[in-house]
Design an enzyme around this catalytic site. Structure first.
Site, short mmCIF file in Angstrom:
data_model
loop_
_atom_site.label_atom_id
_atom_site.label_comp_id
_atom_site.label_asym_id
_atom_site.label_seq_id
_atom_site.Cartn_x
_atom_site.Cartn_y
_atom_site.Cartn_z
N GLU A 169 -2.99 -7.29 9.67
CA GLU A 169 -2.82 -5.85 9.42
C GLU A 169 -3.31 -5.01 10.58
O GLU A 169 -2.69 -4.01 10.94
CB GLU A 169 -3.53 -5.45 8.12
CG GLU A 169 -2.86 -5.98 6.86
CD GLU A 169 -1.41 -5.53 6.72
OE1 GLU A 169 -1.05 -4.49 7.31
OE2 GLU A 169 -0.65 -6.21 6.03
N TYR A 186 -4.26 2.89 4.43
CA TYR A 186 -3.17 1.91 4.34
C TYR A 186 -3.70 0.48 4.41
O TYR A 186 -3.37 -0.36 3.57
CB TYR A 186 -2.11 2.12 5.44
CG TYR A 186 -1.32 0.85 5.60
CD1 TYR A 186 -0.38 0.49 4.63
CD2 TYR A 186 -1.61 -0.06 6.62
CE1 TYR A 186 0.30 -0.72 4.70
CE2 TYR A 186 -0.95 -1.27 6.70
CZ TYR A 186 0.00 -1.59 5.74
OH TYR A 186 0.62 -2.80 5.80
N ASP A 222 2.79 2.82 3.75
CA ASP A 222 2.92 2.78 5.21
C ASP A 222 4.20 3.52 5.59
O ASP A 222 4.88 4.09 4.75
CB ASP A 222 2.95 1.33 5.70
CG ASP A 222 4.30 0.71 5.46
OD1 ASP A 222 4.91 1.00 4.41
OD2 ASP A 222 4.78 -0.06 6.31
#
Length: 290
Positions: free
Chosen positions: A37, A120, A138
């Site tokens: 991520e 996020y 996102d």
DNA sequence: GAGCCGTGGTC
DNA sequence: TGACCAAGGCT
């Protein structure tokens, strides 16, 4: 429109079309998901894949990374861009060791407290690595919902309360389903409902999509200013960082001078990199990764 | 909330 | 060709 009408088509589409990505496999650790991520923030999947693989091979746990100098993280980051993310990932690993016994936390608020982890990423890791129910918003999800629900080609510049509420209303009640829903909508945005050239003929919800049904009206919101690049500090910083990454030994200032003609800007950018802890000055006119 | 922060691919 | 963009976060 009953929002649940969107669930089955998109979940079925994901089941059939999802990409096989290392951080999505059942054996992927929460650390693998967290690393992915951070790397995927503003960086395409294809460029992340090799760096993520090498990173997990070298540092299989947060403790492995935390034991190394930050400069090793910056070097291993390679050309992914935004190297401050490497620093933040190292700092996150350190915090995980210090505050969570070396285990990536599963709680949203604990994740949010980690360096480099915003709304996020905290929601994404809690959802993808731990199966928690969260609103994962996102740029892909925002675009899909702007089209399907809002009837607009693109979302606005900033995330509004109404937009978040609309996204929250679509999250399935069951946590496991919600986690799959989150990744499924993102995948739809990444593969079909793309920013340029969406493939509506391949979309499982085209016949329910407000934007598609309206005949694809063009974006009419505030202009999205393009990022300048040539001659910017970012370009200059990138040149300086590339030299330091490529040299495993400290380099003299003269080697850095050759990378950028404007002396005042070059000096300012180098000082900025030192201030950002991306570069260490190890002696007068001698620099290295920290 | 706007501006800043890298890099490389795409149409 | 060049403008746009890619799983954001921080100040």
């Amino acid at each position: 429109m009953p929002t649940s009408d969107l669930h089955d088509p998109i979940l079925d589409w994901y089941d059939e079309h999802q990409r096989d990505l290392p951080w999505r496999r059942p054996e992927a650790s929460p650390w693998s998901v967290l690393v992915s991520e951070l790397m995927l923030q503003q960086t395409p999947v294809v460029r992340v894949l090799p760096v993520h693989e090498a990173w997990l091979e070298r540092w299989p746990t947060p403790a492995d990374l935390a034991a190394e100098p930050t400069g090793e993280a910056v070097r291993a980051w390679g050309r992914l861009g935004y190297p401050r993310r490497a620093l933040r990932l190292h700092a996150a690993a350190t915090a995980i060791v210090a505050e969570h016994d070396g285990e990536v936390p599963s709680d949203y608020d604990d994740l949010l407290a980690l360096p480099g982890v915003g709304d996020y990423t905290a929601a994404a890791v809690a959802s993808f690595a731990f199966g928690r129910r969260h609103v994962v918003l996102d740029t892909n999800v925002r675009r899909v919902l702007a089209r399907v629900v809002g009837g607009a080609e693109l979302p606005g510049r900033s995330l509004t309360r109404a937009e978040r509420d609309a996204a929250a209303a679509l999250v399935p009640d069951d946590a496991a389903t919600a986690a799959t829903w989150a990744v499924a909508v993102m995948e739809l945005g990444a593969l079909v409902c793309t920013a340029a050239g969406p493939r509506c003929e391949a979309c499982p919800v085209a016949e329910r999509c407000a934007w598609h049904l309206a005949g694809h009206p063009a974006y009419d919101g505030p202009p999205r200013r393009a990022q300048a690049w040539d001659g910017t500090d970012r370009q200059c910083r990138g040149r300086l960082m590339a030299v330091l990454r490529e040299n495993h030994a400290p380099v003299h200032r003269s080697a850095l001078d050759a990378t950028w003609p404007d002396e005042a800007q070059r000096t300012r950018c180098l000082a900025g990199l030192v201030a950002d802890r991306l570069v260490a000055q190890v002696a007068p006119d001698v620099y290295a990764l920290p």
